[in-house]
Scaffold this motif. Structure first.
Motif, PDB file in Angstrom:
ATOM      1  N   ARG A  51       1.008  -1.224  -0.096  1.00  0.00           N
ATOM      2  CA  ARG A  51      -0.009   0.029   0.053  1.00  0.00           C
ATOM      3  C   ARG A  51       1.040   1.139  -0.037  1.00  0.00           C
ATOM      4  NH1 ARG A  51      -5.363  -0.982   1.144  1.00  0.00           N
ATOM      5  NH2 ARG A  51      -5.868  -3.089   0.706  1.00  0.00           N
ATOM      6  N   GLN A  79       2.306  -1.696   4.373  1.00  0.00           N
ATOM      7  CA  GLN A  79       1.379  -0.773   4.527  1.00  0.00           C
ATOM      8  C   GLN A  79       1.735   0.425   5.014  1.00  0.00           C
ATOM      9  OE1 GLN A  79      -1.533   0.732   3.921  1.00  0.00           O
ATOM     10  NE2 GLN A  79      -2.988  -0.724   4.767  1.00  0.00           N
ATOM     11  N   MET A 135      -7.866  -2.206   8.663  1.00  0.00           N
ATOM     12  CA  MET A 135      -7.676  -2.971   7.593  1.00  0.00           C
ATOM     13  C   MET A 135      -8.680  -4.134   7.622  1.00  0.00           C
ATOM     14  SD  MET A 135      -3.643  -2.865   7.070  1.00  0.00           S
ATOM     15  CE  MET A 135      -3.466  -4.157   5.631  1.00  0.00           C
ATOM     16  N   ASP A 138      -9.950  -5.195   1.903  1.00  0.00           N
ATOM     17  CA  ASP A 138      -8.619  -5.225   2.240  1.00  0.00           C
ATOM     18  C   ASP A 138      -8.216  -6.664   2.300  1.00  0.00           C
ATOM     19  OD1 ASP A 138      -6.603  -3.119   3.491  1.00  0.00           O
ATOM     20  OD2 ASP A 138      -6.155  -5.069   4.148  1.00  0.00           O
TER      21      ASP A 138
END
Length: 394
Positions: free
Chosen positions: A5, A68, A205, A211
């Protein structure tokens, strides 16, 4: 399929985290039940055979890896269980230290440093694969050491994923590899803030239906784990009522100790964190508690550092050529050379002990599996001392 991400997603995360902040704070302050109400338990069963080696080999899952980016711009490395069928034909993941050394895995090695500096480490994990169809899974918050990085103990974090844990490891930018090398330590938020934010991110998430982690996390089973400075962070973070158990690996001293089940492990030959101080720290814990000291093992027995660049003579030889702070040079090399045992030789014992402690501390196993005195001599060429005590009266 890629689950990295980028920073652009941080804005969406920030908005979502703000909405979830009150919910997360309430859930943590109220503590957690013994198991998630109404949720199935998909933790692997204890293997048959010798209990002292039950968890020393990988479990039935494969390990997946995802990145992330938090609203603060920090990077989380998330290691998670994967169904083996999802990895067929997939290449395994390679850790690239340039990501943590320079900020980019594709950046050139900075001028003035050896250009054949070893920067990669092969793993058995996979990037870009979906999380297992089973779950929800317990959460382990991992804190790296001084001059470390989130993937510094991949031998252990990958192993935990194969046994059905989701490991969440924030990059502590105030004291990570880049900060130490560049002389910028102390800048940014502290370790506990990093861990709190990381837990909030994966809560978001988990709530996002699109996700990777959607509805796969069991927030009633959260543990803290860390090495060195991160071991101290794991002890401190375990004071949070939402954390049920902890494992501190060669931990730095901390002023406030948690009152819940936990374990401390250390190399008996550690020259960075004095084992005598660790024994005193252990004595102050109320328990139930456990202390494991691995004979002839140094500080880095709990990290990958000593194995990076082994085919090129090892990272130690390169580190000694760099103009780094003396304290970091000591930390980076302790336990990598004789007479200390080779760290990989001790990893099966560490994998066994940490996995067994987390399973028991999180209520997966009713009794500890393979954490008694027999652990001290269960692995050829590796010995340890094992102490344990039940809870003391308050």
């Amino acid at each position: 399929m890629n689950y990295f991400r980028p920073a652009a997603c941080a804005a969406r995360l920030g908005a979502g985290l703000a909405a979830l902040a009150l919910l997360a704070t309430t859930a943590i302050s109220m503590g957690a039940p013994a198991a998630a109400a109404g949720l199935p338990d998909h933790q692997p069963a204890v293997p048959h055979g010798n209990p002292y080696t039950a968890f020393s080999k990988n479990g039935p899952y494969k390990a997946g890896v995802a990145y992330q980016t938090t609203p603060e711009g920090d990077t989380l490395v998330i290691t998670y269980p994967v169904d083996p069928a999802s990895t067929v034909g997939m290449p395994t993941y390679t850790v690239n230290l340039l990501r943590w050394f320079t900020g980019s895995p594709t950046a050139p090695i900075p001028a003035g440093l050896p250009q054949n500096l070893p920067t990669t480490l092969a793993t058995d994990a996979y990037m870009g694969v979906p999380i297992s169809t089973k779950g929800p899974f317990p959460i382990v918050m991992f804190s790296h050491g001084y001059g470390g990085y989130p993937e510094q103990s991949s031998f252990l974090t990958d192993h935990l994923a194969t046994w059905g844990f989701v490991v969440v490891a924030p990059d502590h930018r105030s004291r990570d590899l880049k900060a130490v090398v560049s002389g910028t330590t102390g800048q940014g938020q502290d370790d506990i803030a990093d861990l709190q934010q990381a837990l909030a991110v994966v809560r978001f998430m988990n709530a996002d239906p699109n996700d990777l982690l959607s509805h796969k996390l069991d927030f009633s089973r959260v543990a803290s784990l860390g090495h060195s400075a991160g071991g101290g962070a794991a002890l401190t973070f375990a004071n949070d009522r939402g954390v049920r158990t902890f494992v501190a690996l060669a931990p730095s001293p901390v002023p406030s100790l948690p009152d819940k089940p936990g374990m401390i492990m250390q190399g008996a030959s550690d020259k960075v964190v004095n084992p005598r101080g660790t024994k005193k720290l252990y004595a102050k814990l109320k328990g139930p508690k456990r202390l494991i000291l691995i004979d002839q093992a140094g500080h880095n027995v709990f990290a990958d550092a000593c194995t990076i660049g082994a085919a090129q003579g090892g990272l130690v030889a390169f580190v000694k050529k760099l103009k780094l702070p003396g304290d970091f040079l000591k930390i980076a090399t302790d336990g990598c050379t004789k007479p200390d045992i080779s760290p990989p030789k001790a990893w099966p014992l560490i994998d066994q002990a940490v996995t067994a402690q987390l399973r028991w501390g999180l209520g997966i196993d009713a009794q500890p599996v393979g954490l008694g005195s027999g652990l001290a001599s269960a692995y050829p060429g590796v010995t340890a001392s094992v102490q344990s005590a039940s809870a003391r009266p308050h």
